[in-house]
Design an enzyme around this catalytic site. Structure first.
Site, PDB file in Angstrom:
ATOM      1  N   THR A   1       0.868  -1.179   0.000  1.00 26.20           N
ATOM      2  CA  THR A   1       0.000   0.000   0.000  1.00 26.20           C
ATOM      3  C   THR A   1       0.907   1.233   0.000  1.00 26.20           C
ATOM      4  O   THR A   1       1.131   1.855   1.043  1.00 26.20           O
ATOM      5  CB  THR A   1      -0.939   0.001   1.232  1.00 26.20           C
ATOM      6  OG1 THR A   1      -0.197  -0.463   2.377  1.00 26.20           O
ATOM      7  CG2 THR A   1      -2.126  -0.894   1.031  1.00 26.20           C
TER       8      THR A   1
ATOM      9  N   CYS B   1       6.503   1.686   5.705  1.00 22.10           N
ATOM     10  CA  CYS B   1       5.467   1.638   6.748  1.00 22.10           C
ATOM     11  C   CYS B   1       5.410   2.977   7.468  1.00 22.10           C
ATOM     12  O   CYS B   1       4.556   3.794   7.189  1.00 22.10           O
ATOM     13  CB  CYS B   1       5.765   0.516   7.735  1.00 22.10           C
ATOM     14  SG  CYS B   1       5.473  -1.100   7.029  1.00 22.10           S
TER      15      CYS B   1
HETATM   16  N1  LIG Z   1       7.192  -4.860   5.417  1.00 20.44           N
HETATM   17  C1  LIG Z   1       6.777  -4.505   6.613  1.00 20.44           C
HETATM   18  O1  LIG Z   1       7.555  -4.269   7.504  1.00 20.44           O
HETATM   19  C2  LIG Z   1       5.320  -4.383   6.948  1.00 20.44           C
HETATM   20  C3  LIG Z   1       4.942  -4.478   8.294  1.00 20.44           C
HETATM   21  C4  LIG Z   1       3.612  -4.379   8.606  1.00 20.44           C
HETATM   22  C5  LIG Z   1       2.680  -4.151   7.596  1.00 20.44           C
HETATM   23  N2  LIG Z   1       3.092  -4.023   6.297  1.00 20.44           N
HETATM   24  C6  LIG Z   1       2.071  -3.817   5.285  1.00 20.44           C
HETATM   25  O2  LIG Z   1       1.851  -5.060   4.609  1.00 20.44           O
HETATM   26  C7  LIG Z   1       1.551  -4.823   3.246  1.00 20.44           C
HETATM   27  C8  LIG Z   1       2.496  -5.614   2.367  1.00 20.44           C
HETATM   28  O3  LIG Z   1       3.810  -5.109   2.546  1.00 20.44           O
HETATM   29  P1  LIG Z   1       5.101  -5.923   2.140  1.00 20.44           P
HETATM   30  O4  LIG Z   1       6.244  -5.221   2.763  1.00 20.44           O
HETATM   31  O5  LIG Z   1       4.913  -7.366   2.395  1.00 20.44           O
HETATM   32  O6  LIG Z   1       5.121  -5.691   0.568  1.00 20.44           O
HETATM   33  P2  LIG Z   1       6.106  -6.362  -0.493  1.00 20.44           P
HETATM   34  O7  LIG Z   1       6.284  -5.376  -1.565  1.00 20.44           O
HETATM   35  O8  LIG Z   1       7.289  -6.950   0.219  1.00 20.44           O
HETATM   36  O9  LIG Z   1       5.300  -7.605  -1.062  1.00 20.44           O
HETATM   37  C9  LIG Z   1       4.123  -7.508  -1.725  1.00 20.44           C
HETATM   38  C10 LIG Z   1       4.013  -8.665  -2.711  1.00 20.44           C
HETATM   39  O10 LIG Z   1       2.725  -8.550  -3.281  1.00 20.44           O
HETATM   40  C11 LIG Z   1       2.825  -8.872  -4.666  1.00 20.44           C
HETATM   41  N3  LIG Z   1       1.674  -8.291  -5.332  1.00 20.44           N
HETATM   42  C12 LIG Z   1       1.439  -6.992  -5.613  1.00 20.44           C
HETATM   43  N4  LIG Z   1       0.239  -6.860  -6.200  1.00 20.44           N
HETATM   44  C13 LIG Z   1      -0.277  -8.112  -6.312  1.00 20.44           C
HETATM   45  C14 LIG Z   1      -1.478  -8.622  -6.812  1.00 20.44           C
HETATM   46  N5  LIG Z   1      -2.406  -7.825  -7.344  1.00 20.44           N
HETATM   47  N6  LIG Z   1      -1.687  -9.946  -6.769  1.00 20.44           N
HETATM   48  C15 LIG Z   1      -0.756 -10.768  -6.243  1.00 20.44           C
HETATM   49  N7  LIG Z   1       0.401 -10.342  -5.719  1.00 20.44           N
HETATM   50  C16 LIG Z   1       0.628  -9.013  -5.753  1.00 20.44           C
HETATM   51  C17 LIG Z   1       4.159  -8.326  -5.087  1.00 20.44           C
HETATM   52  O11 LIG Z   1       4.636  -8.991  -6.250  1.00 20.44           O
HETATM   53  C18 LIG Z   1       5.018  -8.603  -3.846  1.00 20.44           C
HETATM   54  O12 LIG Z   1       5.713  -9.820  -3.940  1.00 20.44           O
HETATM   55  C19 LIG Z   1       1.626  -3.313   3.040  1.00 20.44           C
HETATM   56  O13 LIG Z   1       0.340  -2.765   3.187  1.00 20.44           O
HETATM   57  C20 LIG Z   1       2.507  -2.861   4.180  1.00 20.44           C
HETATM   58  O14 LIG Z   1       2.241  -1.530   4.541  1.00 20.44           O
HETATM   59  C21 LIG Z   1       4.389  -4.170   5.955  1.00 20.44           C
END
Ligand SMILES: NC(=O)c1ccc[n+]([C@@H]2O[C@H](COP(=O)([O-])OP(=O)(O)OC[C@H]3O[C@@H](n4cnc5c(N)ncnc54)[C@H](O)[C@@H]3O)[C@@H](O)[C@H]2O)c1
Length: 424
Positions: A88, A263
């Site tokens: 996001t 984040c």
């Molecule tokens: N990384 C963190 O520390 C963390 C911690 C808490 C919450 N979050 C939240 O979790 C969510 C995910 O973050 P993240 O760090 O895991 O992201 P990321 O970018 O590491 O991973 C997201 C994955 O989703 C895939 N993706 C994107 N669109 C897609 C779709 N339409 N269909 C299928 N796969 C799709 C991408 O290819 C990617 O591999 C975000 O909202 C983030 O704010 C992240």
């Protein structure tokens, strides 16, 4: 709605959040991971996670036990509990970009069946799940929300690179679109989250809880960043002041620094936009963002000032930056604020060399157009900036890297006393 024993989970988005969660779910439920990035799926199915959040051993063990990853939607069709963990981000104007969530909701709409549940994990502002995502699932699937299918929201709290607070050890907030769905979603998470769960009374409460957790951190760091700027002018060491103040039982132990990643530096913009939609202009939230977003440039200007004081010719000088990722001991370079230090130094025509043992040089080159060295250079530099406190920098001897009168700036208060000229 299905019973807990019949639950078959699909996790959509296998990044920093989705993969550890999918691996964990696979210890208690039949679980499939879905990511539209087939390269990511290939590496995972070969038993390696390049984000380093799941060890090769745990991943390979899960695969042996039946966990699989796919980039083909039909492979998740027979699941009945869909967990969405896609990014996001914000756009260039800092507005929430819901494109990945919309894409994932369309994907869910194509596979969801009667009685199924979709749980969103991505960080959003209150209302996104029910007002933006669910209508897409309804439209694509032709099913009716809270009659044919149900929803939940359970925000993720993992901290990339942190091997202590892993997903199962962090208490998890859960919620559902009806009280029964909330109880079911909560029970599913309780099966794998050792730290337990907190069932929030509604999806919107759970969404709001997550976005304020990160906004609170951002604002607190902004406050100590402001203190750092004040104390620097006064010739006081901020870290020494914080250590003294921390002896009070309720003083909050925040440290000044760069706020990068996707984040803490992003989520407050989600909250701010939501507030504006409701006719409220958030002053504190956005002031915190402005303060933290300006810290990279501030560090660079401090370094330039120190160099000038030392009589170093800044134009054409050589500066070494230690660390490029957005945080220590983690390969994630997304939204790293170290780039702001580099850009600002380059505005002064400084030659910048970047070293980082964790960052992937190809990704750094592709995303930022910079060369990141994995091996420490042998040259001498006019200034050295310790930007990220990677464990490899512990006890580092900077003397062989320092030219005559060289300046050492410690962003992280990480270097031993007397080995730096100034810290943030
Ligand atoms: N990384 C963190 O520390 C963390 C911690 C808490 C919450 N979050 C939240 O979790 C969510 C995910 O973050 P993240 O760090 O895991 O992201 P990321 O970018 O590491 O991973 C997201 C994955 O989703 C895939 N993706 C994107 N669109 C897609 C779709 N339409 N269909 C299928 N796969 C799709 C991408 O290819 C990617 O591999 C975000 O909202 C983030 O704010 C992240």
């Amino acid at each position: 709605m299905n019973r807990i024993e019949e639950t078959k989970i699909a996790v959509i988005g296998l990044g920093y959040v989705g993969l550890p969660l999918a691996r964990l779910f696979s210890t208690a439920f039949p679980t499939v991971g879905y990511d539209r990035n087939s390269q990511r799926v290939d590496e995972l199915m070969k038993g390696h996670d390049s984000t380093l959040e799941v060890s090769d051993e745990l991943l390979q063990d899960a695969i042996k036990r039946g966990f699989s990853c796919t980039s083909q939607l039909e492979h998740i069709k027979d699941c009945n509990f869909y967990v969405v963990a896609v990014p996001t981000p914000v756009d260039e104007n800092h507005n929430p970009d819901l494109t990945p969530l919309i894409g994932a909701s369309e994907a869910v709409g194509k596979v969801i069946a009667k009685g199924d549940v979709v749980v969103y994990e991505s960080t959003v502002y209150p209302g996104v799940t029910e007002d933006s995502c669910i209508p897409i699932v309804e439209e694509v699937s032709g099913l009716k929300f809270n009659k044919d299918f149900f929803a939940g929201y359970s925000p993720e709290r993992i901290n990339p690179g942190d091997k202590l607070h892993t997903v199962e050890k962090i208490k998890k907030v859960t919620s559902g679109s009806t009280p029964e769905v909330g109880a079911y979603v909560d029970a599913v998470y309780r099966m794998v989250i050792k730290a337990g769960t907190h069932l929030a009374p509604s999806i919107k409460v759970a969404e709001a809880a997550k976005v304020i957790e990160n906004s609170q951190r951002d604002i607190n760091i902004a406050f100590v960043n402001e203190l750092a700027k004040i104390f620097n002018r006064m010739g006081l060491d901020t870290n020494e002041v914080l250590v003294a103040a921390s002896t009070k039982w309720n003083f909050l132990p925040f440290k000044p620094g760069l706020v990068g990643g996707h984040c803490i530096g992003v989520d407050p913009y989600y909250l701010a936009q939501c507030a504006q939609r409701y006719g409220y202009n958030p002053e504190i939230i956005l002031a915190g963002r402005r303060m933290n977003d300006g810290m990279g440039a501030y560090v660079a200007e401090q370094v330039v000032k120190l160099m000038l004081k030392q009589g170093i010719q800044v134009l054409g000088s050589h500066v070494l930056i230690l660390g490029f990722t957005f945080k220590e001991n983690c390969p994630d370079v997304r939204n790293t604020k170290v780039i702001d230090i580099i850009k600002t130094l380059r505005e002064y025509n400084v030659n910048v060399t970047i070293h980082d043992p964790w960052a992937n040089p190809e990704i750094a080159q592709r995303e930022y157009g910079v060369e990141v060295k994995s091996v420490l250079p042998t040259a001498r530099f006019d200034a050295i900036v310790l930007a990220v406190a990677h464990k490899e920098y512990e006890g580092i001897d900077l003397v062989p890297l320092q030219a005559d009168k060289a300046v050492v700036y410690d962003v992280k208060s990480f270097l031993p006393p007397h080995s730096y000229d100034q810290r943030l």
